[in-house]
Design a protein around this motif. Sequence first.
Motif, PDB file in Angstrom:
ATOM      1  N   UNK A  87       0.834  -1.203   0.000  1.00  0.00           N
ATOM      2  CA  UNK A  87       0.000   0.000   0.000  1.00  0.00           C
ATOM      3  C   UNK A  87       0.868   1.253   0.000  1.00  0.00           C
ATOM      4  N   UNK A  88       2.088   1.145   0.530  1.00  0.00           N
ATOM      5  CA  UNK A  88       2.989   2.299   0.504  1.00  0.00           C
ATOM      6  C   UNK A  88       3.280   2.714  -0.930  1.00  0.00           C
ATOM      7  N   UNK A  89       3.370   1.712  -1.814  1.00  0.00           N
ATOM      8  CA  UNK A  89       3.640   2.051  -3.211  1.00  0.00           C
ATOM      9  C   UNK A  89       2.409   2.653  -3.886  1.00  0.00           C
ATOM     10  N   UNK A  90       1.231   2.205  -3.434  1.00  0.00           N
ATOM     11  CA  UNK A  90       0.013   2.831  -3.957  1.00  0.00           C
ATOM     12  C   UNK A  90      -0.022   4.298  -3.537  1.00  0.00           C
ATOM     13  N   UNK A  91       0.364   4.569  -2.268  1.00  0.00           N
ATOM     14  CA  UNK A  91       0.446   5.964  -1.828  1.00  0.00           C
ATOM     15  C   UNK A  91       1.522   6.695  -2.617  1.00  0.00           C
ATOM     16  N   UNK A  92       2.625   5.997  -2.873  1.00  0.00           N
ATOM     17  CA  UNK A  92       3.740   6.606  -3.599  1.00  0.00           C
ATOM     18  C   UNK A  92       3.329   7.034  -4.988  1.00  0.00           C
ATOM     19  N   UNK A  93       2.593   6.185  -5.697  1.00  0.00           N
ATOM     20  CA  UNK A  93       2.209   6.558  -7.063  1.00  0.00           C
ATOM     21  C   UNK A  93       1.197   7.696  -7.019  1.00  0.00           C
ATOM     22  N   UNK A  94       0.336   7.702  -5.994  1.00  0.00           N
ATOM     23  CA  UNK A  94      -0.585   8.826  -5.836  1.00  0.00           C
ATOM     24  C   UNK A  94       0.192  10.125  -5.646  1.00  0.00           C
ATOM     25  N   UNK A  95       1.176  10.059  -4.755  1.00  0.00           N
ATOM     26  CA  UNK A  95       2.005  11.233  -4.488  1.00  0.00           C
ATOM     27  C   UNK A  95       2.701  11.693  -5.761  1.00  0.00           C
ATOM     28  N   UNK A  96       3.250  10.733  -6.504  1.00  0.00           N
ATOM     29  CA  UNK A  96       3.979  11.072  -7.730  1.00  0.00           C
ATOM     30  C   UNK A  96       3.058  11.740  -8.737  1.00  0.00           C
TER      31      UNK A  96
END
Lengths: 429, 254, 458
Positions: free
Chosen positions: C427-436
């Motif tokens: 889920x951290x990567x899902x947040x990461x792509x959102x942030x990006x």
Amino acid sequence: MKQHKTNTELIAKSLKRRHRKQTRLKYYGLFSVLLGISFLLILLGSITLNGYTAFQQTVIKVNVKIDENHIFGDDGKVSQDVMYATNWDGLAKKAFRKVFPEVTDRFQQRKLSDLISANSGYEIQQMMIDDPSLVGKEIEIWVNASDDVDQFIKGRLNVEVPEDQRRINDMQLSWIQTLKEKNIIKKTFNTGFFTSADSREPESSGILGAILGSAMAMVVTMFLALPFAVMAAIYLEYFAKPGKLTDFIEVNINNLAAVPSIVFGLLGLAVFLNFFQLPRSAPLVGGMVLALMTLPTIIIASRAAIRAVPPSIRDAALGLGASKMQAAVDHVLPLASPGILTGTIIGMAQALGETAPLIMIGMVVFLVDIPTGFTDTATALPVQIYIWSDSAERAFYERSSLAIMFLVLFLIGMNLLAVLLRKKFEKKW
Amino acid sequence: MSDKIKIQVEDVNVFYGDIQALFDVTLDIKSKEITSLIGPSGCGKSTFLRCMNRMNDVIDGCRVEGKITIDGENIYDADKDPVLLRARVGMVFQKPNPFPKTIFENVAYGPKIHGLASNTSELREIVENSLEQAGLMDEVKDRLNDSATDLSGGQQQRICIARAIAVNPEIILMDEPCSALDPIATARVEELMGNLSNNYTIVIVTHSMQQAARVSTNTAFFHLGHLVEFNATKQIFTNPSDKRTEDYITGKVG
Amino acid sequence: MDIFDITIVILAISTASYFFAVKKITKISNTNDIRPDSILSYYGKIAAIWAFVPAFSLLLFYSFLSPIFSEMVFIEKLSKIFPEHTESQLDLAFAQLQNVANGILENPDININRLAVELKSWDETSLAVRSWVVFMLLAITALFSYSRLTPKFKARKTVESFLQKLFLGAAVVAILITIAIVASLLFEALRFFEVYNIFEFLFGTHWSPNIAIRDDQVGSSGSFGMLPVLSGTLLIALIAMMVALPIGIFSAIYMTEFASKGVRDFIKPTLEILAGIPTVVYGFFAALMAAPFFRSLGLSLGMDVSSESALAAGAVMGIMIIPFISSLSDDVMNSVPQSLKDGSIGLGATKAETVINVVLPAALPGLVGAFLLAVSRAIGETMIVVMAAGHAANLTANPLEAVTTVTVQIVSLLTGDTVFDSPKTLSAFALGITLFVVTLLLNIGALTVSRKLSEKYD
């Protein structure tokens, strides 16, 4: 004529109000500027006030006599096994308790032992390793006081609160008083802070490990980012033909310069650690991630530096029969190098202060050993600051403040160097 | 045509830092006439023009000494407000510089900041009146809400003139107003100046001697910061009294 | 031989190739009296390139790919020993196996020990093979290039076209980095969306990612609705902008319009020091000084301020962003042409009226660009919020309460002992792509509006 007169009067009447408005705007501006500068002063000032005391460390004098059987084996030589088996902490505590022979109660004895650092035994052991001839002699050694005593001596521990709410009880206070009277407690320059790595005991912790970790990561960053940045900049300024590819490269560079640093950390975690199986927590990987992050900054600075070299230099080289590549590499690049260097220093300063991507690739570790290689587990100075400010002990605040002072001073120094370089090599063509 | 003197200039010296740009300039400018300032580049004519509405105040390190009086009042007196002065002495610049706003807003700008109109209909009247005087009304009346920066160069410059007129100044200073315009636009602006001189005192800096000859009654010739000659335009162009003026007019220098 | 030793050998052979090539061409051209096509050093350079590039590329490829390959092979073998293991358990088992093979861990399991010995010998063989293949290639390319070089060879052209391709490659790295970011974030995020509904992630209002590592643990189903995390991020960014925007813009107005050159030359770099201070320092300041300050201030006013209040983190972040806004705005306002300001001043407007009515509107696109970049920065900022903001998601607009942010969650999800493939870490990567994506949009928006400004006045 009438019209002129009335207009002038009309305007004259409003002038006072308008000038007041003007003055108001000016003072809003001045106030904002002063606010910004005072934030800077508060930030740096409060950290300095917090940290300067960490330059000193409280030490207590202990007289200790180490018997032969603690370090020599049966053969009469220094033996690792014997040393390992020796209870150095016990020896240190016992030696220290001799100052207060009247304390016999076990609980009180423990409270008394708490006044010196839990790592005192290690200090004595190191001394014996360095000079085994001290065996059997009564030697004097200044060992670190525990962090609570240290904070109390520095006036950072409030003793006005009730006894059960503070970390030093009344009994201990009276012992410290005795130590003071006997003149066997003092503050000295905190050498350990600059020569050791992290420790569970604040009084034994230092920044050397973190500094080396940062330095190694910076070396990797520099060797990766600079060549790629210079090559990319030369390409974009000299060989790129206007078109979709060039546009796309430029958009990418500009955008990457503004991508949050933590995203680079995620990239490093997913690609370098999980896919390529590179070692976790290593300065090598940290440097690689920081290189990706600083690459756009250095490319942009290098392009500006190359563009600042007048086209006449290139034309002159081309006119003498040099190829485009020779003109770029042999003639323009040397002239652009001070500008490139300035940009690189600024980019490196940015990378040096960066924390989040290093946390992502696991450089947030508790580490007592000083790293010696690029693939060793290591931490970095900003990460060390982060780790310490997360710790419960009050003494770590002081140390992280001092670490911040070093980091900020170093960064300001790097930026000044960049400014000076720019001034020195600034040429008016 | 009256012979009344509008601006009196006495011993004006101007310095930019350590460099002196004008030396002891003294002359009188008559009311409701056009006076030209001519001379080679860097002779100080623009600097002198900017002294008359204290635009030089804006420049860091610029210092003006001497006395310039308008209607008998020294505009450099300590109690004189440059804001009020500039409302009385309008200015048109070399490059047309309409604000990136609509045509209406451009012309209404001066009246608005000075509070000359008490309501919108009054403001509208001032704007239309000014555009009329600037001879632009017919061209722009249907698109007052279009951006002024979309107009042609000549129209932009006349918008700037209308903008200056809207404040109802007594004097209009023009700093090479036609240098960025084509000949047709130049002719229209020159015609406009002729009309305006019935109501306003106009001082114009120009690079073109023909223009000075065409529009102005009096002409001042500047050279290296000195006022060399000041006389009726006819006199200057037909019978200059100074060798330097003659050289400039005949095209030997410049 | 480790990678550095091999590199040194490659470098040495390449250098030798350089001199041999130069010597050969000199000799041929002297004996046959031919004029070489290019300056002699280019023959050396091309020989060195031919020696160095293939061998070094092979070395890098091999070094990167061999651990991946060995992992694949040994995970296959482990799955035979532990047929009931899941993928992530196998990863863990492989990590243990590596430690056993390197003598860090001891394992009583005889199968594991046997496999560890096998892994160790595999690794050793792999290293030996690496040295051999690299040196073979090195020898072949070096000898081949030496034998083929003649004075007629267009050495300079070849060297230069190689360099040009190399430089193009370096420029393309910028694209590769972007692709790598998108690909790696997306890859892991998609794995997350396989087990968690994307709409629940985007629009859910409950965020509590604590999943048990063991299946029988209580509360093993985490909840990943990102709205409270997003709202916390926006709240802190909003507070930061409320601090930074007025101070930054008014400072810029003062610098461009009112300060003398000397004063400006002092103010601007001084404020920019704020931008050079590492974010961890701001985090330290926010957590240990600003937060307690706001808390005691609140107490004295009878308000309950959380010790991890959004206010403290946001305000300190605002201080960090001040120079960003002030410098960019100062640049933008300076790029408004003097002729426009003169036009306003010439009509009798005061400086203040000129600033408000002419300069600010003309500079607006640039100011909007600066604003967007600053917001992007505030949203992506990590250390201040990690150290001073909360860790529990809280859907609130009250600045006195603790909220969490996207970056805080990424850090806390990916530090500590977690299995990498759990929904929690993914889920951290899902947040990461959102942030990006969010910061990308803001950056592109900023670039677009500022480009409009420069088109207008250049």
